[in-house]
Design a protein around this motif. Structure first.
Motif, short mmCIF file in Angstrom:
data_model
loop_
_atom_site.label_atom_id
_atom_site.label_comp_id
_atom_site.label_asym_id
_atom_site.label_seq_id
_atom_site.Cartn_x
_atom_site.Cartn_y
_atom_site.Cartn_z
N GLU A 151 -6.24 -5.88 15.50
CA GLU A 151 -6.48 -6.56 14.24
C GLU A 151 -7.42 -6.05 13.47
OE1 GLU A 151 -6.60 -9.57 11.35
OE2 GLU A 151 -5.01 -9.19 13.01
N TRP A 152 -8.55 -5.59 14.02
CA TRP A 152 -9.66 -4.94 13.18
C TRP A 152 -9.09 -3.52 12.68
CZ3 TRP A 152 -13.03 -7.61 10.85
CH2 TRP A 152 -13.39 -8.60 11.31
N GLU A 153 -8.39 -2.78 13.02
CA GLU A 153 -7.69 -1.70 12.79
C GLU A 153 -6.91 -1.96 11.51
OE1 GLU A 153 -7.08 1.37 16.74
OE2 GLU A 153 -5.45 -0.09 16.05
N ARG A 154 -5.87 -3.07 11.62
CA ARG A 154 -5.34 -3.35 10.44
C ARG A 154 -6.32 -3.85 9.21
NH1 ARG A 154 -1.95 -5.72 14.52
NH2 ARG A 154 -3.12 -7.95 14.23
N ARG A 155 -7.23 -4.53 9.78
CA ARG A 155 -8.25 -4.86 8.36
C ARG A 155 -8.95 -3.66 7.78
NH1 ARG A 155 -11.28 -10.34 9.98
NH2 ARG A 155 -9.35 -11.67 10.82
N VAL A 156 -9.24 -2.68 8.56
CA VAL A 156 -9.81 -1.35 8.18
C VAL A 156 -8.84 -0.88 7.15
CG1 VAL A 156 -10.50 0.74 8.86
CG2 VAL A 156 -11.61 -1.26 9.90
N ALA A 157 -7.51 -0.48 7.59
CA ALA A 157 -6.48 0.10 7.02
C ALA A 157 -6.33 -0.49 5.60
CB ALA A 157 -5.21 0.00 7.64
N THR A 158 -6.61 -1.82 5.60
CA THR A 158 -6.19 -2.73 4.30
C THR A 158 -7.37 -2.48 3.20
OG1 THR A 158 -4.97 -4.44 5.50
CG2 THR A 158 -6.00 -5.04 3.42
N GLU A 159 -8.56 -2.60 3.94
CA GLU A 159 -9.57 -2.26 3.16
C GLU A 159 -9.56 -0.86 2.45
OE1 GLU A 159 -13.32 -2.79 5.34
OE2 GLU A 159 -13.21 -4.63 5.07
N ALA A 160 -9.01 0.07 3.11
CA ALA A 160 -8.96 1.57 2.90
C ALA A 160 -8.06 1.86 1.91
CB ALA A 160 -8.67 2.54 4.03
N THR A 161 -6.85 0.95 2.00
CA THR A 161 -5.72 0.88 0.96
C THR A 161 -6.19 0.27 -0.29
OG1 THR A 161 -4.03 0.90 2.55
CG2 THR A 161 -3.34 0.18 0.46
N ALA A 162 -6.94 -0.84 -0.36
CA ALA A 162 -7.38 -1.38 -1.44
C ALA A 162 -8.59 -0.51 -2.26
CB ALA A 162 -8.16 -2.56 -0.76
N ALA A 163 -9.45 0.05 -1.29
CA ALA A 163 -10.30 1.02 -1.98
C ALA A 163 -9.80 2.17 -2.60
CB ALA A 163 -11.27 1.57 -0.74
N HIS A 164 -8.45 2.69 -2.47
CA HIS A 164 -7.80 3.56 -3.10
C HIS A 164 -6.88 3.05 -4.18
CE1 HIS A 164 -9.11 5.69 0.47
NE2 HIS A 164 -9.21 6.88 -0.42
N GLY A 165 -7.04 1.75 -4.32
CA GLY A 165 -6.20 1.13 -5.47
C GLY A 165 -4.78 0.97 -5.27
N ALA A 166 -4.47 1.29 -4.19
CA ALA A 166 -2.86 0.68 -3.75
C ALA A 166 -2.85 -0.41 -3.01
CB ALA A 166 -2.49 1.84 -2.95
N ARG A 167 -1.63 -1.12 -3.37
CA ARG A 167 -1.38 -2.36 -2.90
C ARG A 167 -0.60 -2.10 -1.40
NH1 ARG A 167 0.15 -7.20 -6.69
NH2 ARG A 167 -1.97 -7.69 -6.89
N ALA A 168 -1.32 -2.86 -0.27
CA ALA A 168 -0.34 -2.78 0.95
C ALA A 168 0.60 -3.85 1.13
CB ALA A 168 -1.44 -3.13 1.94
N GLY A 169 1.63 -3.36 1.59
CA GLY A 169 3.08 -4.22 2.07
C GLY A 169 4.09 -3.90 1.11
N TYR A 170 3.94 -3.14 0.14
CA TYR A 170 5.34 -3.00 -0.66
C TYR A 170 4.94 -1.75 -1.65
CZ TYR A 170 3.53 -5.58 -4.61
OH TYR A 170 2.73 -5.89 -5.60
N SER A 171 6.29 -1.30 -2.08
CA SER A 171 6.19 -0.44 -3.14
C SER A 171 7.34 -0.77 -3.90
CB SER A 171 5.98 1.07 -2.78
OG SER A 171 6.99 1.34 -1.71
N LEU A 172 7.14 0.03 -5.24
CA LEU A 172 8.01 -0.42 -6.36
C LEU A 172 8.80 0.88 -6.63
CD1 LEU A 172 5.89 -2.38 -8.93
CD2 LEU A 172 7.64 -3.35 -7.16
N ALA A 173 10.01 0.78 -6.98
CA ALA A 173 10.99 1.88 -7.11
C ALA A 173 11.65 1.76 -8.59
CB ALA A 173 12.10 2.02 -6.16
N THR A 174 11.80 2.80 -9.29
CA THR A 174 12.26 2.78 -10.61
C THR A 174 13.74 3.55 -10.44
OG1 THR A 174 10.23 2.90 -11.76
CG2 THR A 174 12.13 3.42 -13.19
N PHE A 175 14.91 2.73 -10.80
CA PHE A 175 16.27 3.44 -10.91
C PHE A 175 16.71 3.46 -12.27
CE2 PHE A 175 15.69 0.82 -6.90
CZ PHE A 175 15.91 1.67 -6.16
N GLU A 176 17.17 4.50 -12.53
CA GLU A 176 17.63 4.82 -13.84
C GLU A 176 19.12 5.00 -13.98
OE1 GLU A 176 15.35 7.98 -15.63
OE2 GLU A 176 13.59 7.33 -14.72
#
Length: 70
Positions: A45-70
């Motif tokens: 649980e605390w490993e997940r929280r540390v990873a979430t904090e690290a992701t947030a600190a780098h300006g990324a959002r955890a859990g999903y990503s967006l794709a652009t299709f042309e």
């Protein structure tokens, strides 16, 4: 060091102590080898929280990503 990182360190120390056959008092409770799964669940649980904090600190959002299709 953040609170999540501090808690993760405590869980890692508790896990190592129990694996070495020692009991450890954590949060007012004495834990032994029988409690190893509880300690590991807490560590995860605390490993997940540390990873979430690290992701947030780098300006990324955890859990999903967006794709652009042309």
């Amino acid at each position: 060091m953040t609170r999540a990182q501090q808690m993760l360190e405590k869980y890692l120390e508790a896990e190592a102590a129990v694996l070495e056959g020692r009991s450890v008092t954590f949060g007012g409770r004495t834990l032994t080898m029988a409690d190893l799964n509880q300690i590991r669940d807490g560590r995860k649980e605390w490993e997940r929280r540390v990873a979430t904090e690290a992701t947030a600190a780098h300006g990324a959002r955890a859990g999903y990503s967006l794709a652009t299709f042309e």
